[in-house]
Design a protein around this motif. Structure first.
Motif, short mmCIF file in Angstrom:
data_model
loop_
_atom_site.label_atom_id
_atom_site.label_comp_id
_atom_site.label_asym_id
_atom_site.label_seq_id
_atom_site.Cartn_x
_atom_site.Cartn_y
_atom_site.Cartn_z
N GLU A 148 0.66 -1.29 -7.45
CA GLU A 148 1.72 -2.04 -5.96
C GLU A 148 2.79 -1.16 -6.14
N LEU A 149 3.99 -1.59 -7.02
CA LEU A 149 5.10 -1.53 -7.46
C LEU A 149 5.06 0.18 -6.64
N ARG A 150 4.08 0.60 -8.06
CA ARG A 150 4.40 2.54 -7.87
C ARG A 150 4.31 3.10 -6.04
N VAL A 151 3.67 2.31 -5.33
CA VAL A 151 3.03 2.72 -3.91
C VAL A 151 4.29 2.28 -3.37
N ILE A 152 4.84 1.35 -3.50
CA ILE A 152 5.58 0.83 -3.06
C ILE A 152 6.80 1.00 -3.19
N ARG A 181 -7.41 5.97 -2.95
CA ARG A 181 -7.32 5.82 -1.82
C ARG A 181 -7.89 4.05 -0.82
N VAL A 182 -8.50 3.24 -2.28
CA VAL A 182 -8.60 1.63 -1.76
C VAL A 182 -7.11 0.92 -1.96
N THR A 183 -6.89 1.05 -3.15
CA THR A 183 -5.49 0.67 -3.39
C THR A 183 -4.77 0.53 -2.88
N THR A 184 -4.36 2.21 -2.21
CA THR A 184 -3.25 2.48 -1.55
C THR A 184 -3.31 1.92 -0.30
N GLY A 185 -4.65 1.56 0.10
CA GLY A 185 -5.11 0.85 1.73
C GLY A 185 -4.51 -0.51 1.65
N ARG A 186 -5.04 -0.52 0.29
CA ARG A 186 -4.63 -2.54 -0.14
C ARG A 186 -3.73 -2.71 0.16
N VAL A 187 -2.28 -2.16 -0.68
CA VAL A 187 -1.43 -2.27 -0.70
C VAL A 187 -0.86 -2.12 0.83
N VAL A 188 -0.67 -0.80 1.11
CA VAL A 188 0.21 -0.71 2.77
C VAL A 188 -0.29 -1.56 3.87
N GLY A 189 -2.07 -2.45 3.84
CA GLY A 189 -2.14 -3.31 4.44
C GLY A 189 -1.13 -4.38 4.36
#
Length: 218
Positions: A148-152, A181-189
């Motif tokens: 999550e922190l890496r995406v943010i 892609r699923v994890t990224t989608g969850r975070v940005v969602g």
């Protein structure tokens, strides 16, 4: 095709203000469609590129079909300068992530600017030094970060460089930080639900950069 993570790595050189205007005026403009290959690893080409509009993925395609994404760059970012000044073949592949407008800064133009424009030389030296500093900081700070922190942090980093409207797909963002892609989608969602970003087709708009940065630094 599987994708590996290699951090955002070396921070890109950016051209802004009068310097960016000079490069756009003196360089050669090229328009690239989304998905177009701009350069390939091993090319003997010289010079470098300035992104005037759109986004570019800097990566390496492996013989096994895997791809390692190093950065997703946007308007104002420069790439290809390390190979040029190092006198070596291209070390990475570059692909247009969206429709893009690129400015080619050839070897003859570089030599002329170095001789006639002191600000150009100072900009290059400062930017190359900043790349090394940023790479060392990134390696240290990202070692134990959650997905999550890496995406943010990736979104914050791109927004600070490119502005609030990011021409990047969720898949490209996932490739960049090395999560699914699923994890990224969850975070940005989740970020969209709390009003920090807005999601659109092949685009992320950062609505509250300060709030997003506060999450990135927790």
């Amino acid at each position: 095709m599987q994708t590996a993570y290699q951090s955002e790595g070396i921070a890109p050189i950016r051209a802004e203000g009068e310097l960016a205007a000079l490069l756009r005026r003196e360089g050669r403009t090229h328009r690239m469609a989304a998905g177009a290959m701009i350069q390939s690893r091993g090319d003997e080409d010289d010079g470098f590129w300035l992104i005037a509009a759109g986004s570019v993925s800097v990566c390496r395609f492996g013989a096994d079909g895997n791809v390692t994404v190093f950065a997703v760059l946007g308007a104002g970012d420069v790439f290809g300068e390390l190979a040029h000044f190092g006198g070596v073949p291209r070390q990475v592949d570059a692909v247009a992530q969206s429709d893009a407008v690129l400015v080619r800064i050839g070897a003859d133009l570089i030599d002329r600017l170095l001789a006639q424009e002191p600000n150009f030389a100072r900009w290059l030296l400062k930017s190359l030094a900043n790349q090394l500093r940023a790479a060392l900081n990134r390696i240290e700070s990202d070692r134990n970060l959650s997905a999550e922190l890496r995406v943010i942090r990736a979104i914050v980093s791109m927004a600070r460089r490119q502005g609030p409207e990011l021409s990047v797909t969720q898949q490209a963002l996932a490739d960049l930080v090395g999560v699914s892609r699923v994890t990224t989608g969850r975070v940005v969602g989740k970020l969209a639900e709390v009003g920090l970003i807005q999601l659109a087709y092949r685009r992320i708009e950062v609505v509250n950069l300060a709030g997003l940065a506060a999450l990135a630094n927790r």
